[in-house]
Design an enzyme around this catalytic site. Structure first.
Site, short mmCIF file in Angstrom:
data_model
loop_
_atom_site.label_atom_id
_atom_site.label_comp_id
_atom_site.label_asym_id
_atom_site.label_seq_id
_atom_site.Cartn_x
_atom_site.Cartn_y
_atom_site.Cartn_z
N ALA A 1 -13.72 14.72 5.42
CA ALA A 1 -14.09 14.24 4.09
C ALA A 1 -13.08 14.61 3.00
O ALA A 1 -13.10 14.02 1.92
CB ALA A 1 -15.47 14.79 3.72
N LEU B 1 -8.32 9.01 3.75
CA LEU B 1 -9.15 7.83 4.06
C LEU B 1 -10.50 7.90 3.35
O LEU B 1 -10.98 6.92 2.79
CB LEU B 1 -9.36 7.73 5.57
CG LEU B 1 -10.08 6.46 5.97
CD1 LEU B 1 -9.10 5.31 6.09
CD2 LEU B 1 -10.83 6.64 7.27
N THR B 2 -11.11 9.09 3.36
CA THR B 2 -12.42 9.24 2.71
C THR B 2 -12.29 8.95 1.21
O THR B 2 -13.10 8.24 0.62
CB THR B 2 -12.95 10.68 2.92
OG1 THR B 2 -12.96 10.94 4.31
CG2 THR B 2 -14.33 10.83 2.34
N HIS C 1 -4.36 -4.00 14.59
CA HIS C 1 -4.55 -5.13 13.67
C HIS C 1 -3.90 -6.43 14.17
O HIS C 1 -4.54 -7.47 14.21
CB HIS C 1 -4.00 -4.81 12.27
CG HIS C 1 -4.49 -3.51 11.72
ND1 HIS C 1 -5.75 -3.04 11.94
CD2 HIS C 1 -3.89 -2.58 10.93
CE1 HIS C 1 -5.91 -1.87 11.33
NE2 HIS C 1 -4.79 -1.57 10.71
N LYS D 1 6.71 -2.07 6.68
CA LYS D 1 6.47 -1.39 5.40
C LYS D 1 7.65 -1.70 4.49
O LYS D 1 8.76 -1.96 4.96
CB LYS D 1 6.44 0.13 5.62
CG LYS D 1 5.34 0.60 6.54
CD LYS D 1 4.16 1.04 5.74
CE LYS D 1 3.03 1.54 6.59
NZ LYS D 1 1.73 1.24 6.03
C1 BG6 Z 1 -3.87 0.91 8.21
C2 BG6 Z 1 -2.51 1.49 8.50
O1 BG6 Z 1 -4.61 0.78 9.39
O2 BG6 Z 1 -3.73 -0.36 7.61
C3 BG6 Z 1 -1.70 1.57 7.23
O3 BG6 Z 1 -2.67 2.79 9.05
C4 BG6 Z 1 -1.64 0.23 6.54
O4 BG6 Z 1 -0.38 2.03 7.51
C5 BG6 Z 1 -3.04 -0.33 6.37
O5 BG6 Z 1 -1.02 0.39 5.28
C6 BG6 Z 1 -3.00 -1.74 5.84
O6 BG6 Z 1 -4.31 -2.14 5.53
P1 BG6 Z 1 -4.58 -3.22 4.39
O7 BG6 Z 1 -6.05 -3.47 4.49
O8 BG6 Z 1 -4.18 -2.57 3.11
O9 BG6 Z 1 -3.74 -4.40 4.73
#
Ligand code: BG6
Length: 514
Positions: A33, A37-38, A261, A361
């Site tokens: 927490a 991310l949290t 993703h 990136k």
């Molecule tokens: C995350 C990655 O899963 O997705 C990140 O760890 C990345 O590095 C992010 O920036 C991108 O997510 P979104 O929703 O901002 O496109």
């Protein structure tokens, strides 16, 4: 109290209501927490769900992590972060923070878990959550296995109602470690209790891929090797690694974006129609695509995979550092921050159709999109009369972010006696076609986890297959085997190394950005 209600969250331009079901009572425990991310995704998403009226009144959150702080300090830290990024409604926040608690925990110490359990049970009685528990692992992945074991040993996993465990990526760092983790999780939870997150599956326009394909009769007959020349999937980000060097140095772009993703988007684009739109049949079809991926040829990998790493450059008029100058990154790091890949799906529908995937990136713009490029017309009957001797192909573009659109390009005649063609675009904007709230990816997946709908989560076999596809390649890269492609530098604010263009141009194609 009626937990079965649905909430109207908006309507489309024709006035059709858009509703979301209201989840029932539950407690949510977030491990990790105090982490990024949290702070940046989970609490903001939960706060917004509460503002939309999409949380049960019988719901509360306990944040748990190693940092020593009390409830008030935790709430203030979360509030500050929200205020820095969004307009915070003070009254709305006051109602939300009453359900937000914090308990420091040592992940390896059983006593810590017993303390957490006592506090959890006390709050469960107060909020009447009926022993339903949503356990969220947002810690560094190295402690996932340990937390799962301790949660089970301390019976936090047995509240008398349902228990689900939501696990963030990365789920392992290769096939072997993912299997070890999965075995541990399966020792204590059944597959239907395990929610492996890929937040891209929660994005509205990613879900819309399935609707677009299977709710319209005009696309599906063209959706195969006979009519489609190739498919491109791009996930370009302008951000760098944002204080995540520790994680990113170990992960790199293939583990961070491709294993999950990009391969999940690919599976939605390429899957067969399920017989019903339900979790298992949909996930079965996604998994079949991953099973049909042709392994990348390790002896000629550079023809299928390009890797890059950003150098200093300019984005939106601002100078940005190179990857190796980021805090916490080794000055001679070879971790890739960009990859472009050509893959094939060996099945009836897609035989011979290349799928070009790329992600990076610090690229020129933030853009996630899929473009389906159709084949050229078989015969150019205008050849004698047309001024241009070439007619570009039709392209269907599914723009996922930042703006959510569906575009179709086609040719029309320019008025006048000369035969001149113009490429025009039919453009549907999601936002313009809809009034109200559109849930963002984390809001969607959190809500689904509370509702027990696992369609947008990754099943064990899907997770294993995507690792099986990438692990041999990752192994070469990690070993610096001579067959692994060089990591080419690219200037921040560009579209990656020049070699990425050659990857597609040698096939007579080029990258598209809409
Ligand atoms: C995350 C990655 O899963 O997705 C990140 O760890 C990345 O590095 C992010 O920036 C991108 O997510 P979104 O929703 O901002 O496109």
């Amino acid at each position: 109290m009626d937990d079965k209600r649905s909430i109207r969250i908006g309507e489309d331009i024709t006035g059709l209501p858009c509703v979301e079901p209201l989840p029932g009572a539950c407690a949510m425990i977030i491990f990790g927490a105090s982490g990024n991310l949290t702070r940046t995704k989970l609490v903001p998403a939960l706060y917004r769900l509460s503002r939309y009226g999409l949380l049960s009144e019988r719901f509360f959150i306990i944040g748990a992590s190693r940092t020593d702080m009390d409830h008030v300090y935790f709430r203030n830290a979360m509030k500050k972060n929200l205020m820095d990024r969004y307009d915070l409604d003070e009254k709305g926040w006051a109602g939300f923070e009453e359900r937000l608690f914090y308990i420091p925990i040592d992940y390896s110490d059983s006593r810590s878990y017993r303390g957490l359990k006592r506090f959890l049970e006390e709050k469960e009685r107060e909020f009447g959550t009926e022993g339903n528990r949503l356990i969220y692992l947002a810690t560094p992945p190295g402690v996932y296995g340990q937390i799962v074991e301790k949660v089970a040993d301390s019976n936090i996993s047995q509240g008398g109602g349902w228990t689900r465990v939501v696990i963030e990526k990365p789920y392992g760092r290769d096939l072997e470690s993912a299997r070890v983790l999965d075995d541990t999780v399966h020792r204590h939870f059944n597959e239907d209790q395990i929610y492996r997150i890929d937040h891209y599956l929660g994005k509205e326009t990613v879900q819309n891929i399935v609707m677009l394909r299977f709710a319209n009769s005009i696309f599906e007959p063209l959706w195969d090797r006979k009519y489609i020349d190739h498919v491109q999937i791009t996930v370009a980000e302008t951000i760098g690694i944002e204080n995540r060097a520790g994680y990113y140095e170990q992960a790199g772009i293939l583990r961070d974006m491709f294993q999950n993703h990009l391969l999940q988007i690919l599976s939605l684009i390429a899957m067969e129609p399920p017989s019903v739109f339900e979790s298992e049949p949909v996930r079965d079809e996604r998994v079949k695509v991953l099973r049909a991926l042709r392994p990348l040829p390790l002896d000629s990998l550079s023809e299928h995979l390009v890797l890059g790493q950003y150098e200093q450059g300019r984005i939106d008029g601002k100078e940005v550092k190179g990857y190796r100058d980021e805090q916490g990154v080794s000055p001679d790091s070879t971790t890739p921050t960009f990859a472009a890949m050509k893959v094939y799906i060996d099945n009836w529908r897609w035989n011979g159709v290349p799928f070009y995937l790329r992600s990076g990136k610090r690229m020129a713009v933030r853009s996630t999109e899929v473009s389906i490029q159709f084949k050229q017309v078989p015969h150019l009957m205008f050849e004698k009369t047309l001024e241009e001797k070439h007619i570009g192909p039709n392209v269907l573009v599914l723009k996922i972010q930042p703006d959510e659109r569906v575009l179709l390009t086609f040719h029309t005649k320019i008025p006048g006696s000369r035969i001149c063609l113009r490429n025009v675009v039919m453009d549907f904007s999601y936002r313009e076609g809809y009034r109200g709230v559109v849930l963002d990816a984390y809001e969607r997946v959190l809500l689904d986890a509370m509702l027990g709908d696992d369609m947008l989560f990754v099943r064990s076999d899907g997770m294993e297959l995507s690792w099986s596809f990438l692990s041999p390649v990752l192994e070469l890269i990690d070993r610096r085997d001579g067959r692994a492609p060089e990591v080419e530098p690219y200037r921040a604010g560009t579209w990656g190394p020049e070699r990425a263009n050659r990857l597609i141009q040698k096939d007579g194609r080029w990258w598209r950005n809409y």
